[in-house]
Design a protein around this motif. Structure first.
Motif: not given
Length: 239
Positions: A33, A59, A61-65, A107, A110-111, A115, A118
């Motif tokens: 990330r 990253d 935890t970020n769907i766009n990433s 949190k 999420d990771t 994460g 996804e």
């Protein structure tokens, strides 16, 4: 040349796993990330004589990433042979399940869980184009309900959020392996064991090389190998 994507690969077990897979002839994409830390990891590999590796800024935890990383990888390769969901966080102190902050629990999930799910979903299309796709979800003995149910170790209780996230990751392994059981996929949860990394402030009893070797073993399984299981250094573990 076979290809592998490893999340959280700029340091620790992820970096060592990249090194060991490269030494086995894989072209490795290091997910990181932090772009600068990822580039430093690539330089460190080159200093070790490894050139078949490159950075994928990712990253989880970020769907766009995740989607951006997918697009980049699709522009480079036709298929992906190995996905190693290695990125994870410990969650810090105060994880007792009866009093721990829900925000911290979210949190960690999420990771360590969402994460990984996804990321896997995003790269499944590339993996399905491989003749022998492999997914390794890096788990922990702390994700084993059998271990928690049988141990009196007070140290386990301080990692409740982390443990729950790894139990959920193990469940994901089983569900996905069952869904894809009639394919060439081999999908397993693997614990590297209590390895000395920054996740545990380097208190682990195993070296990073030892921890990574277990992951590499199950990332390179043959066609007759098991799927939908939980493995450690000594073999199969109880869920």
């Amino acid at each position: 040349m076979k290809t592998a994507l490893i999340t959280g690969a700029n340091q620790g077990i992820g970096f060592e796993t990249a090194k060991q897979l490269s030494e086995l002839g894989y072209y490795v994409y290091l997910g990181s990330r932090d772009k600068m830390k990822g580039l430093e990891a690539i330089r460190n590999l080159k200093n070790l004589g490894i050139s078949d590796a490159e950075l994928i800024e990712l990253d989880i935890t970020n769907i766009n990433s995740i989607q951006n990383a997918k697009q980049i990888l699709e522009s480079k390769i036709e298929s992906l042979d190995v996905l190693i969901n290695n990125a994870g966080i410990s969650g810090g102190p105060n994880q007792n399940i009866s009093t721990g902050e829900i925000g911290n629990l979210r949190k960690v999930f999420d990771t360590n869980f969402f994460g990984a799910v996804e990321t896997t979903q995003a790269f499944l299309s590339l993996l399905k184009k491989s003749d022998e796709p492999r997914i390794v979800n890096v788990s922990s003995e702390l994700g084993s309900l059998a271990v928690h149910n049988s141990t009196q170790n007070p140290n386990y209780a301080i990692y409740d959020a982390y443990s729950c996230s790894k139990t959920a990751l193990n469940a994901f392994t089983v569900m996905l392996a069952n869904e894809l059981r009639n394919t060439n996929f081999k999908i397993n949860s693997v614990t590297p064991g209590y390895t000395a990394t920054n996740l545990n402030h380097y208190t682990g009893t195993k070296t990073i090389a030892e921890g990574a070797s277990v992951i590499v073993k199950y990332a390179t399984l043959g066609k007759d190998a098991p799927t939908g299981n939980f493995f450690g250094e000594a073999g199969a573990l109880d869920w």
